[in-house]
Design an enzyme around this catalytic site. Structure first.
Site: not given
Length: 441
Positions: A65, A196, A336, A69
């Site tokens: 993360e 994903d 998404e 980010r």
């Protein structure tokens, strides 16, 4: 209400430092501000970063993360604006995160202790998560490219090198990998949570390297063939296309909102296919991407709010194609579907994707907006009167709003042949010939 905090709490109108006090939302939003032409706000954010951004308040942070980010946000804003402070802050953060890769095989630990600069394990124990080990490469390669320091790239690429050697059936990878020996510790295969972005980066890291690391494209194409052979299913009665989950024995007819990224990735893979966009393979993949996009649009269109739930199910022999389990009927401002609508609009020039994007924006604006013009997560997409949760993820500004905006802006500077988006929607330029391809032995 939350200037410099990690997250905004939109209902209580205050900030929350739930990511270790690294100003996550501010950094994650930088390139959105830049691309929207909000120059005063962008410059205010740069001033804040120069004087106040610190990593010293954090204890243990998520490598994945924080990389996508914060590191990704700094590097994209640097690529676009060339503000030196952004690169300097990215270097400082990169040095904090890099020890996560100091394992026997180079498969990263899932967390880093900022104080001790050591990798630590998280809820998954000795297992790394597939989407995490495979979604750090764009960011660390950029850092190496901008600083001319190869160590960032060589460490970040090692996990993909290890995965390449695994060569699993159908090119599809289970979601957990042993950090110590590289074996699979789970049988679950999914393009939703925990799987994903591994597949997204197989294509995008190849694109970032100017399409010269062909082993990555081969892994991607094998995985797409695996999707078609194993996961691709249709609904009753209308034949919507979706990607099921697979546990090694049987299929689960559900699809996460997260998996809708794949509609855009399939289109991007077709657009950049080495065999040519007009080739049979590229046109096959584009057709699947369009069909998946239609399903993902329906996930919004069928609900009372016009907004999709966290995941949906596709019951067999049913009168309704899509059902929403009551325990996942929330929407946490996920991006998404907006992402794939933007990509398909760019590639096909079909105005329907812009129209669907606008429809989704209007639904979010209607149901997720607070009286103070902030946005919060919707508790129930089938009953929006249940209201909002007191949380706005940083990815709402970084991704959802950016993609919805770009879908409507015909004059934006982001050409998909010149830029690559990381999995947090941070665009950076594709490498020129000065970059040496990462070749596997």
């Amino acid at each position: 209400y939350a200037w410099g905090y990690d997250e905004l709490k939109p209902l209580s109108k205050r900030g929350d430092n739930n990511w270790g006090g690294m100003s996550v939302t501010l950094v994650d939003s930088l390139d959105t501000l830049y691309l929207m032409g909000l120059n005063d706000e962008f410059n205010d954010a740069i001033d804040y970063i120069e004087t106040s951004l610190t990593y010293n308040n954090a204890n243990t942070v998520s490598v994945f993360e924080t990389t996508i980010r914060v590191l990704g946000g700094l590097l994209s804003a640097y690529d676009l604006s060339k503000k030196a402070v952004l690169l300097n802050k990215a270097i400082e953060l990169g040095q904090i995160l890099l020890p996560a890769f100091d394992t026997r095989l180079g498969i990263p630990m899932s967390q880093v202790n900022v104080k001790t600069r050591r990798g630590v394990s998280s809820w998954s124990g000795d297992s790394a998560i597939l989407s995490e080990l495979g979604s750090l490469q764009i960011e660390f390669r950029n850092l190496g490219y901008y600083t001319n320091d190869k160590s960032y790239e060589s460490k970040a690429m090692k996990p993909l090198h290890v995965m390449h050697a695994k060569n699993p059936p159908h090119g599809l990878y289970p979601i957990k990998v042993s950090i110590s020996d590289g074996s699979f510790t789970d049988s679950q295969i999914t393009f939703g949570a925990l799987g994903d972005s591994f597949y997204e980066y197989l294509l995008k890291v190849w694109l970032q390297g100017n399409r010269r690391e062909n082993w990555l494209r081969e892994m991607y194409d094998k995985a797409v063939n695996g999707i078609i052979e194993v996961l691709l299913q249709t609904t009753d009665p209308n034949g919507y296309v979706f990607l099921a989950d697979y546990n090694g024995r049987s299929l689960n007819r559900k699809m996460d909102h997260l998996a809708c990224f794949m509609a855009g990735v399939l289109a991007l893979g077709a657009y950049t296919d080495p065999l040519g966009f007009d080739s049979e393979r590229a046109q096959r993949d584009l057709a699947i991407g369009k069909a998946l996009m239609y399903t993902c649009y329906q996930m919004y269109h069928i609900t009372a709010s016009g907004i999709s739930a966290e995941y949906v199910e596709f019951p067999k022999n049913s009168n309704s194609d899509i059902s929403i389990p009551s325990h996942v009927s929330f929407y946490i401002l996920r991006p998404e579907v907006a992402e794939s609508l933007f990509v398909l609009g760019q590639i096909t020039k079909d105005p329907i994707y812009r129209e669907w994007s606008w429809e989704i924006y209007q639904a979010i604006n209607k149901h997720c907006k607070t009286d103070s013009n902030t946005f919060g997560a919707l508790r129930n997409v089938q009953n929006p009167k249940q209201g909002l949760d007191d949380r706005m993820e940083s990815f709402f500004i970084a991704e959802t709003l950016k993609y919805l905006y770009l879908a409507q802006d015909p004059d934006h500077p982001i050409d998909l042949l010149n830029f690559v988006f990381n999995t947090e929607a941070h665009p950076t330029r594709i490498f020129d010939d000065s970059h040496t391809p990462y070749e596997i032995k």
